[in-house]
Design an enzyme around this catalytic site. Sequence first.
Site: not given
Length: 539
Positions: A436, A434, A196, A198, A441, A203
């Site tokens: 996440k 979408h 899952h 991404k 704190d 470079d």
Amino acid sequence: MRRGTPIRADTQGSSISAGSAKPRAFAGRGLLHTVLIWLGLALTGCAAGPRPDYPRTPSTAFEDYASTKLGQFFGPAAEEHPGLSGFSLMSQGREAFITRLALADLAQQSLDMQYYIWDGDTTGRIIPDHVLKAADRGVRVRLLIDDPYYKANDPVIAALDAHPHVEIRLFNSLTNRSWSAINFVTDFGRVNRRMHNKLMVADNAAAIVGGRNIGDIYYGVDTTANYRDLDVLAVGPIVRDLSGVFDRYWNSASTVPIGAIVDRAYGTADLDAIQARLHKEIAAADYPYPIDQDLDELAARGAELRDDLVWARGRIIADDPASVARGEDSDDVVEFIRWRVAHLDKELLIESPYFVLPAGAQATAKDLHERGVQVRVLTNSLASNDVLPAQAGYAKTRKPLLENGMELYELRPDTDAFRPGWSLLSKGSRAALHTKAMVFDREAVFIGSFNLDPRSAWINTEAGLYIESPELAERLATYMATGVVPANSYHVLLDSNGKVVWETVTDGRTVRYQDEPDTAFSRRFAADLWKILPIESQL
């Protein structure tokens, strides 16, 4: 919005294609799909898996990052902040898209890209077009994608892989390429585990980590629906750590070169045909962002963007790819989050599209409330969620979470707050969540691919950046605050009778709903049916 509409769940299979985007097969959430699989068993036979004798040479990240343009551009700032890395939040889809193109255009030595979904729509064509141009300049390209579930995509991927400077591998590939669903019956324990993650690294000097895959819906150009999403641009020492994680996945036992799967060798003629097709379809699409203008403006603002970086200590938290081959839980990320939550003093802010807390996590929420820690969550509403089973799993926990003091908000699909970053063609589209992200704190943040649900916790592999920075935490908290204002979300509450209700503001007045707002009876009924099934462990 039903599965198979332009809102594509971040729980489906990958698709990289020069042709039209297609809905993809089951990837773990919709267990109803397994019923249909059995119908195919009588129609298909076994198919050979990847060829074990196909060459699979290990490789690692480019080391001399300081010699590249990107390394030299960010190098002086990194030297002024020894031991720290630079970070910038990318909340706008247009910015996130053009930054990816800029990294591809500026790369001189290497591009490493790791994605769960790569759609075959216009965005999914433009980005590989720029990547191939980088390869034409001699840049080494390594592309790792979760297995794409449709055999029709294999020839396209193999043709791109025919470029002498491009290598494409699939993660945890399916063996039956004609009827991929068969794999979920005969080998469910393995193929249910998906990558899952991404990640994009240029470079070994600059990287993008976050929630966005590759496809129109992630960048504000889909005409039907678009995601509120978030990425982080990272430079400095953390990039070498990110490259190390990529190398672990790239060289893991679960990756398979695309050449080991297709039934013939692909060469220059195949590559030329695919590139010609890409160029023709990109030209015909009339992409709504002025790409060349945006790239020029980004280059002109380069120094300003560099100076706006937040320099802080960061860590990449990633699941071990070897856990998939071993058949073990992928739990490194969830264990870290569990540890960090245990050390909270006053506040936890969360955005998660799928929010399905098992009993243990619900007990933790209760403990936090009793310790005086405020917990605020923004997740999808039934009207905005693209995965009904996940929504049903969340809905079953909603009342006990509220009783335990959690503040719950659900995204409105008709909100205008996120559209300024969308193209003009998508102004009438619906919104879905979408992002996440977590803020601890107001001192540290975690941003990546991790959903707060059992699938992210133990089944799929995940990765994210943990950054200790009050300044970045405040920036992220400000971004998250836009999601919970009354005009953009439904505030979920318990009324005087202990019943769940939804409050929002429409045309300046407060509106209260007794049932899931902005949904038809059929959708509510379907969600109720999913609640009956004991599938929480797969959500």
